[in-house]
Design a protein around this motif. Structure first.
Motif, PDB file in Angstrom:
ATOM      1  N   LEU A 278     -14.769 -30.185 -85.690  1.00 25.59           N
ATOM      2  CA  LEU A 278     -15.401 -30.330 -84.379  1.00 25.59           C
ATOM      3  C   LEU A 278     -15.503 -31.793 -83.984  1.00 25.59           C
ATOM      4  CD1 LEU A 278     -16.811 -28.997 -81.959  1.00 25.59           C
ATOM      5  CD2 LEU A 278     -18.953 -29.118 -83.248  1.00 25.59           C
ATOM      6  N   ARG A 279     -15.889 -32.642 -84.933  1.00 31.37           N
ATOM      7  CA  ARG A 279     -15.982 -34.075 -84.646  1.00 31.37           C
ATOM      8  C   ARG A 279     -14.590 -34.669 -84.383  1.00 31.37           C
ATOM      9  NH1 ARG A 279     -21.018 -36.223 -86.026  1.00 31.37           N
ATOM     10  NH2 ARG A 279     -20.127 -38.308 -86.124  1.00 31.37           N
ATOM     11  N   MET A 280     -13.602 -34.196 -85.111  1.00 31.36           N
ATOM     12  CA  MET A 280     -12.243 -34.689 -84.893  1.00 31.36           C
ATOM     13  C   MET A 280     -11.712 -34.244 -83.535  1.00 31.36           C
ATOM     14  SD  MET A 280     -10.676 -34.095 -88.723  1.00 31.36           S
ATOM     15  CE  MET A 280      -9.125 -34.941 -88.391  1.00 31.36           C
ATOM     16  N   THR A 281     -12.076 -33.040 -83.120  1.00 31.59           N
ATOM     17  CA  THR A 281     -11.659 -32.560 -81.806  1.00 31.59           C
ATOM     18  C   THR A 281     -12.258 -33.425 -80.704  1.00 31.59           C
ATOM     19  OG1 THR A 281     -11.466 -30.294 -82.621  1.00 31.59           O
ATOM     20  CG2 THR A 281     -11.695 -30.585 -80.246  1.00 31.59           C
ATOM     21  N   ARG A 282     -13.517 -33.797 -80.855  1.00 33.61           N
ATOM     22  CA  ARG A 282     -14.154 -34.641 -79.852  1.00 33.61           C
ATOM     23  C   ARG A 282     -13.515 -36.020 -79.781  1.00 33.61           C
ATOM     24  NH1 ARG A 282     -20.434 -32.967 -81.343  1.00 33.61           N
ATOM     25  NH2 ARG A 282     -20.384 -30.928 -80.282  1.00 33.61           N
ATOM     26  N   ARG A 283     -12.910 -36.447 -80.878  1.00 34.10           N
ATOM     27  CA  ARG A 283     -12.193 -37.722 -80.874  1.00 34.10           C
ATOM     28  C   ARG A 283     -10.722 -37.550 -80.503  1.00 34.10           C
ATOM     29  NH1 ARG A 283     -14.832 -41.980 -83.207  1.00 34.10           N
ATOM     30  NH2 ARG A 283     -16.836 -41.502 -84.183  1.00 34.10           N
ATOM     31  N   ARG A 284     -10.354 -36.327 -80.083  1.00 36.07           N
ATOM     32  CA  ARG A 284      -9.018 -36.014 -79.578  1.00 36.07           C
ATOM     33  C   ARG A 284      -7.927 -36.201 -80.632  1.00 36.07           C
ATOM     34  NH1 ARG A 284      -9.259 -35.428 -74.048  1.00 36.07           N
ATOM     35  NH2 ARG A 284     -11.143 -36.267 -73.046  1.00 36.07           N
ATOM     36  N   LEU A 285      -8.246 -35.952 -81.888  1.00 38.50           N
ATOM     37  CA  LEU A 285      -7.233 -35.998 -82.931  1.00 38.50           C
ATOM     38  C   LEU A 285      -6.438 -34.694 -82.918  1.00 38.50           C
ATOM     39  CD1 LEU A 285      -9.214 -37.625 -85.875  1.00 38.50           C
ATOM     40  CD2 LEU A 285      -7.394 -38.643 -84.519  1.00 38.50           C
ATOM     41  N   PRO A 286      -5.124 -34.747 -83.119  1.00 38.16           N
ATOM     42  CA  PRO A 286      -4.299 -33.530 -83.081  1.00 38.16           C
ATOM     43  C   PRO A 286      -4.699 -32.528 -84.159  1.00 38.16           C
ATOM     44  CG  PRO A 286      -2.923 -35.498 -82.906  1.00 38.16           C
ATOM     45  CD  PRO A 286      -4.307 -35.972 -83.248  1.00 38.16           C
TER      46      PRO A 286
END
Length: 466
Positions: A164-172
């Motif tokens: 979820l945190r990675m998604t918020r940072r727009r990581l693939p």
């Protein structure tokens, strides 16, 4: 109605169809379902002979009223969204209301705007709990004890929050899958070290359960459905996405194995589940929990959770029985998936949800997480591992994924006969309908309108001058 008003209505109708298609496509619906749904809605709202073009990331819709008139074309990009089966269910019901004539254009636009802007029906922490419960169910299905089930739940919660945190940072998604695989493997190694003074815990099941969690969101079925229904561009894009996401899982788990070996953590050999009465009972209950928990984590309506539990448990029982009877793993899961596809259509209509919600959730306990783990373990084992057996396991995992998708779609073909009513909506029935309407009731029109639609003069209309 003036020409300007007619043009405005046409543009708003096409825009509504494109927005509906975006919700369906981003939720995992097949391109054939999305195309047929957009055509059905436009026809119900009075716009006929539309052309629909779908790729994995874009939708296009055009209409040309005459050979001498310029076509009206609208495009819309498809943005990736979180899986939200509540939105999908509400959108599917909205489509049915539009086709049935219960909702007009403006009401439909307002309703769709409320659906896409209202957020999830459950808080985000509830979805995290659902993912944890799903992994706990998979661990129980594989014969794990209470300690391993608890750690599998903890690992799933950690992975979900990290992604979820990675998604918020727009990581693939590829990097998110790698991170999830590393977290699951390292946490399993740590738990094995902590439990070493007392007992040997089969922590390899923790990794297996979390592999299933990472596999659950991959659209194998949509990719195969698009390929079978003739949407090769969209199908190829979905296959590429699925392969990239699976490669991320493989890279993360294998990297986690290497990291554990470097720091001195040892993951025990995998112990296969028992097939006695206790083992089968645990597998059936755990499989049902995994399917229902996945549906809960994806915000499916509460009314469908119990039927999904029952169908998932039945599929696991059928798979175990066929494997014990001598069927290979791909054939066993393929036949079980056929049963899922066969009953998903009936359950979807009975509980007013798209069959896609039932199908994707019910096949979760059949995903080849155990086979992938076994292949990776053999390939990375100390001493070089057994390369031949490891590669064979990975090929078997790919065969299982293909058998799952093919079995489900075949079940839908059998459950949904080629309906004459559907042909009135679509130029051709391109495949089984997992989302959208399959029957359209023609509304009676005044004879005058009927003549006008055919380009004829109605009663009382002036004759055409020659």
């Amino acid at each position: 109605m003036t020409i300007m008003d007619g043009s405005r209505t046409l543009h708003r109708t096409l825009d509504l169809c494109l927005r509906l298609g975006e919700v369906l496509l981003s939720s995992g619906a097949g391109a054939a379902d999305v195309t047929a749904t957009m055509r059905a809605v436009s026809r119900a709202l009075g716009v006929r002979q539309v052309q629909v073009d779908i790729t994995f990331t874009a939708l296009a819709m055009s209409v040309q009223h005459g050979p001498d008139e310029p076509p009206v074309v609208q495009l819309r990009s498809v943005t990736q969204r979180d899986i939200d089966y509540e939105d999908l269910t509400r959108t599917d019901q909205l489509v049915r209301d539009i086709v049935a004539g219960r909702v007009d254009l403006e009401e439909a636009r307002s309703a769709l705007a409320r659906i896409v802007s209202s957020g999830h029906a459950r808080p985000r922490w509830a979805a995290t709990a659902g993912w944890g419960l799903m992994c706990g169910g998979v661990a129980l299905q594989l014969g794990a004890g209470i300690e391993v089930v608890a750690v599998a739940i903890l690992a799933a919660v950690c992975i979900d929050r990290l992604q979820l945190r990675m998604t918020r940072r727009r990581l693939p998604v590829f990097y998110q899958q790698i991170a999830g695989g590393v977290v699951a493997t390292v946490l399993a190694g740590v738990c094995a070290r902590l439990a070493e003074p007392w007992q040997e815990v089969n922590t390899s099941l923790i990794v297996t359960a979390n592999i299933v969690m990472l596999l659950a969101g991959i659209g194998f079925m949509g990719a195969l459905q698009d390929g079978l229904s003739g949407f090769y561009v969209t199908g190829s894009a979905r296959v590429a996405e699925a392969m990239l996401a699976t490669a991320g899982i493989i890279a993360g788990v294998s990297g986690g194995f290497t990291l554990c070996q470097v720091v001195g953590l040892q993951i025990p050999h995998l112990t296969l589940p028992r097939f006695d009465l206790v083992g089968v009972s645990a597998a059936v209950v755990g499989g049902g929990i995994a399917g229902a928990a996945f549906a809960f984590a994806c915000y499916a309506p509460m009314r469908i959770l119990v039927p999904i539990w029952a169908l998932s448990a039945t599929a696991v029982l059928a798979t175990v029985g066929m494997e014990e009877a001598g069927f290979g793993r791909p054939w066993a899961v393929g036949l079980a998936a056929f049963l899922i596809g066969l009953f998903a259509y009936t359950l979807g209509r009975r509980f007013r949800v798209p069959p896609l919600v039932v199908v994707v959730s019910a096949i979760v306990p059949l995903l080849p997480g155990l086979t992938i783990y076994r292949g990776l373990f053999l390939l990375t084992e100390d001493g070089g591992g057994d390369v031949a057996q490891g590669l064979f396991a990975m090929v078997t995992a790919a065969s299982v994924a293909l058998a799952l998708a093919a079995g489900v779609i075949l079940g839908e073909y059998v459950a949904q006969p080629v309906m004459r009513e559907a042909r009135r909506v679509e130029a051709r029935l391109a495949g089984p309908r997992l989302v959208g309407v399959t029957r359209v009731r023609r509304r009676r029109r005044h004879p005058e309108h009927h003549h006008q639609d055919r380009g004829e003069a109605g009663p009382g209309a002036p004759a055409e001058k020659h």
